[in-house]
Write an enzyme that holds these catalytic residues in place. Structure first.
Site, mmCIF file in Angstrom:
data_model
loop_
_atom_site.group_PDB
_atom_site.id
_atom_site.type_symbol
_atom_site.label_atom_id
_atom_site.label_comp_id
_atom_site.label_asym_id
_atom_site.label_seq_id
_atom_site.Cartn_x
_atom_site.Cartn_y
_atom_site.Cartn_z
ATOM 1 N N LYS A 281 0.836 -1.196 0.000
ATOM 2 C CA LYS A 281 0.000 0.000 0.000
ATOM 3 C C LYS A 281 0.876 1.253 0.000
ATOM 4 O O LYS A 281 2.038 1.201 0.423
ATOM 5 C CB LYS A 281 -0.884 0.026 1.256
ATOM 6 N N ARG A 355 -10.564 -11.436 1.574
ATOM 7 C CA ARG A 355 -11.429 -12.483 1.010
ATOM 8 C C ARG A 355 -10.734 -13.841 1.000
ATOM 9 O O ARG A 355 -11.395 -14.874 1.072
ATOM 10 C CB ARG A 355 -11.883 -12.072 -0.391
#
EC number: 3.4.11.1
Length: 502
Positions: A281, A355
């Site tokens: 990130k 996920r």
């Protein structure tokens, strides 16, 4: 803070302060009219003089009102009577608590719970006042060496209800409000902890501590060795880059009269820090990625409220603890993972990791033969773009469950908005090399993430709540919000069939 409920006339209260409402423009509420009559027009004379208009949040503290036993009377502006809604009511309560503390009141009798709030009963008004009060008093300064001295003399707040028959309703509202507030406080404390303290083992320790204080709750953990035996390769891959072991915490609450009753399963994404992994990130704002365990924090908070209320229901909660870090051991874009379900996933981006953890947990929970499963996760930035900070995203292929959760959100004020997971969106996840990819591209990112999860939920009714926009605030007021504890707890209260309002 001590809360209680009573039913009585304002002029007979011997409390240090009584709190009554004034509408705009300079209109007395019913209770304020009683005080005005007893004081021979003292209050209405002040209003005519222009001391208070009655605009929302305006405050006027009166001392020694004639013929009133209480030392002080706090007049609270409530806006226009017909426009008083939930949002305004909460704002008024927050401002009232702040004023009572600033003016040195140690106890007060609050008549604001007698105001007419559109579509809300006494139970809601009292419970909301408790929750709003507790949330407004929250602070996280456990790690400060010099703790600020906040002026908070208020110790006791009594809510007045119109009739004696509503006392039981008021007491129940206080009990439920205190439980939800305690759950929100735990959620916020855990989420606000820095990632060098709050790792997967810390999450597990918080759950164990709760288990020690509740006869109905049993807590166990599943570590990496056991995950490997179970075939939870996707979950394990995400945590491979971190020195902190991935730990799945299992909380089993048995409160139903019938122990064979199928449990409701709550699953919380518990990424205690998400650097993005190899798909790193940007540095700006990365400190807030300690909040990527907001789903797990919400679930443990809801379990705290559940234990405090001792709801007659069976619930299993899973805290999916993990840390996503870059290292030579970290998983990579291009990897293909075999999930616990046997389905394979091509990794396109290691920052779409939540996920990959949840899909194995959603397979794991099949062993509990659940009545239904609700997962909650700070899953996608796309949900923040779509819904902002006000509503959580709700996804489900089961309409009755979706409506239950939406209603619980409306009841609790912790609202969600349903988004579709139509079959057409599944096409975004196609891979030439595996059964699916872990990323559906930029369009409809929150939806395709939910579609990914749906592929692992074929054996039970399931809903997914994306709290990426609602679990914490950024900026000057940075910190956990305590959501989605109210929504989840209200859902469990409704499911348990516990009596609430009138």
């Amino acid at each position: 803070m001590e809360f209680s409920v009573k039913s009585g006339s304002p002029e007979k209260q011997r409390s240090a302060c009584i709190v009554v409402g004034v509408y705009e423009p300079r209109r007395l509420s019913g209770i304020a009219e009683q005080l005005d009559k007893i004081s021979e027009g003292y209050i209405s004379n002040l209003l005519r003089r222009g001391d208070l208009e009655g605009k929302p949040g305006q405050m006027l503290l009166l001392h020694h009102v004639p013929n009133v036993l209480s030392e002080r009377v706090l007049l609270v502006g409530c806006g226009k009577e017909r426009e008083l809604d939930e949002r305004q009511y909460k704002q008024i309560i927050t401002k009232t608590i702040k004023t009572l503390n600033e003016t040195g009141s140690m106890e007060a009798v609050c008549f604001l719970t007698e105001l007419h709030v559109k579509g809300r009963d006494t139970y809601w008004k009292v419970r909301e006042a408790v929750e709003t009060t507790q949330n407004s008093l929250y602070s996280f300064d456990a790690l400060k060496s010099a703790k600020g001295e906040t002026r908070r003399p208020l110790r006791k707040l009594v809510f007045n209800v119109p009739t004696r028959r509503e006392l039981t309703v008021g007491e129940r509202a206080i009990e439920h409000g205190m439980a939800v507030s305690a759950g929100m406080r735990l959620c916020r404390d855990v989420a606000n902890m820095p990632p060098n303290i709050c790792n997967p083992a810390y999450l597990a320790s918080q759950a164990r501590q709760m288990g020690e204080n509740s006869e109905e709750l049993t807590v166990t953990t599943v570590g990496e060795e056991q995950m490997a035996k179970l075939g939870m390769n996707s979950y394990l891959a995400v945590g491979r880059g971190s020195d902190n072991e991935s730990i799945m915490t299992v909380m089993e609450y048995k409160g139903a009269v019938d122990n064979t009753e199928k449990p409701i399963v709550l699953v919380g994404k518990g990424l205690t820090f998400d650097s993005g992994g190899i798909s790193l990130k940007p540095g700006e704002g990365m400190d807030e990625m300690k909040y990527d365990m907001g789903g797990a924090a919400g679930v443990i908070g809801a379990m705290k409220a559940l234990c405090d209320m001792k709801l007659p229901i069976n619930v299993v909660a899973i805290l999916a603890g993990c840390e996503n870090m870059p290292s030579s051991n970290a998983y990579r874009p291009g990897d293909i993972l075999t999930t616990m379900s046997g389905q394979t996933v091509e990794v396109l981006n290691t920052d779409a990791e939540g996920r990959l953890v949840l899909c194995d947990v959603l397979t794991y929970v099949e062993r509990f033969d659940p009545e239904l499963v609700v997962d909650t996760a700070t899953l996608t930035g796309a949900c923040v773009i779509a819904l902002g900070k006000h509503a959580s995203g709700l996804f489900s292929g089961h309409n009755p469950l979706a409506h239950e959760l939406l209603n619980a959100g409306e009841q609790s004020g912790d609202r969600a908005w349903r988004l579709p997971i139509w079959d057409e969106y599944q096409e975004h996840l196609e891979s030439p090399f595996a059964d699916m990819t872990n990323l559906g591209g930029r369009p409809a990112g929150a939806i395709t993430a939910a579609c990914f999860l749906s592929r692992f939920t074929k054996k039970y009714n399931w809903a997914h709540i994306d709290v990426a926009g609602t679990a914490w605030n950024s900026g000057a007021n940075k910190g956990s919000t305590g959501r989605p504890v109210p929504l989840l707890t209200q859902f469990l209260i409704n499911r348990a069939g516990v009596e609430q309002g009138d």
